[in-house]
Design a protein around this motif. Sequence first.
Motif, PDB file in Angstrom:
ATOM      1  N   THR A  56       0.859  -1.185   0.000  1.00  0.00           N
ATOM      2  CA  THR A  56       0.000   0.000   0.000  1.00  0.00           C
ATOM      3  C   THR A  56       0.897   1.238   0.000  1.00  0.00           C
ATOM      4  OG1 THR A  56      -1.839   1.096   1.126  1.00  0.00           O
ATOM      5  CG2 THR A  56      -0.158   0.069   2.530  1.00  0.00           C
ATOM      6  N   GLN A  57       0.298   2.416   0.130  1.00  0.00           N
ATOM      7  CA  GLN A  57       1.053   3.663   0.166  1.00  0.00           C
ATOM      8  C   GLN A  57       0.550   4.530   1.306  1.00  0.00           C
ATOM      9  OE1 GLN A  57       0.589   5.461  -3.728  1.00  0.00           O
ATOM     10  NE2 GLN A  57       2.486   4.530  -4.473  1.00  0.00           N
ATOM     11  N   ASP A  58       1.461   5.353   1.859  1.00  0.00           N
ATOM     12  CA  ASP A  58       1.015   6.330   2.844  1.00  0.00           C
ATOM     13  C   ASP A  58       0.590   7.609   2.132  1.00  0.00           C
ATOM     14  OD1 ASP A  58       3.321   7.732   2.170  1.00  0.00           O
ATOM     15  OD2 ASP A  58       4.380   7.275   4.046  1.00  0.00           O
ATOM     16  N   GLU A  63       5.849   3.705  -0.409  1.00  0.00           N
ATOM     17  CA  GLU A  63       5.314   2.346  -0.447  1.00  0.00           C
ATOM     18  C   GLU A  63       5.541   1.635   0.879  1.00  0.00           C
ATOM     19  OE1 GLU A  63       6.837   0.296  -3.967  1.00  0.00           O
ATOM     20  OE2 GLU A  63       4.834   0.540  -4.820  1.00  0.00           O
ATOM     21  N   CYS A  65       4.111  -2.012   3.278  1.00  0.00           N
ATOM     22  CA  CYS A  65       3.497  -3.329   3.138  1.00  0.00           C
ATOM     23  C   CYS A  65       3.024  -3.814   4.502  1.00  0.00           C
ATOM     24  CB  CYS A  65       4.465  -4.341   2.525  1.00  0.00           C
ATOM     25  SG  CYS A  65       5.850  -4.786   3.576  1.00  0.00           S
TER      26      CYS A  65
END
Length: 376
Positions: A56-58, A63, A65
């Motif tokens: 996912t991403q903040d 990136e 995980c």
Amino acid sequence: MTGNGAAAPRPAAAHEDLLALFEDRGYARVEPPVLQPVEPFLELSGEDIRRRIFITQDGAGAELCLRPEYTIPVGRHHRATAGAGPAEYSYLGPVFRLRASEADEFHQAGIESIGRPDVPAVDAEILGLALDGLERLGRRDMRVRLGDMGLITALLEALRVPPAAKRRTLRAVAAGRSLDELAAPPAVDAAHAGLLSAIQGQDPQGVRAFVEDVLAIAGISRVGGRSAGEIAERFLAKAAAHAEGGAGLGARAREVIDAYLALSGDPDAAAGAVRALTRGAGLADPGLEAALALFEERNGFIAARGLPLERFTFAGSFARNLDYYTGFIFEVAEAEGAKPVVGGGRYDGLLQHLGSPEPLPAVGCSFWLERLEARR
């Protein structure tokens, strides 16, 4: 999160009892964040884990995980809290991996010892604690399989196997693949020859940045399930092989390696067999001698702990499918050919990859709690 959408079961009381055992032995409990930077896992984990990570991403686009295992997060915790000093940790909590027929979220427990220089003694301690933990969970008379990534690496170096062929050999062994593909050089098509020549000897980080830029310009984040870092690594390996004249395994090296991989049985007898093999091959190499001496010393510490070394099996072909293992490895299963319920080993280079100015000795193991629960 699970493959069928159900929540993973909470750790049982017996699992907390397992952690109490570890804490009593001086392994302090830690709980690293579930969200972790993805980069260390892409660079340092085996391909089997890399292709099953939830990413996912903040808010800033970095990136992240979901934690797929604990060793790298515990190593990052150590860097942030203990620095270069020795410390010992235990853990219990959820990890997340995409799995076709099993839950994607499942619990693991384990221990990690970081920074202790008494390497063979700590290896034996971790193995003993793993078996003590299984006994605490009511599991006895387990099958223990031992291996040594440091020993096979030293053997390849003593045989003067070129770096690219050495990497390919170790990965083939870890994946359980035949070495036949290494008897001949890897194919390089004409379209790639110029690129491989251009990146020979280049800084790996620079090559990775170049590949990431090219993919970003094309609007591509992954190709065939591989990240930009993995693609860059494959190009670097091919470039190294290209520079070596496409070297694969020579006939003499293949014969010695095949003999080593065929070794299986009592660890003390295996040590003698490796010594006989290296003498017969005329290999007088200081690095190989040091790896053999460490293997023998570890056997002595295992026996000194009262563990039944003669009932354990050393297998030359045994390798774990995580890239960061550098030495002693082991798995414990309930029967021959069964999935392991505990697995671990030594990873002396990992902390330096995570930012330590010097390599730090480190070893640990993890418990597959769902497999243990399924056999209750």
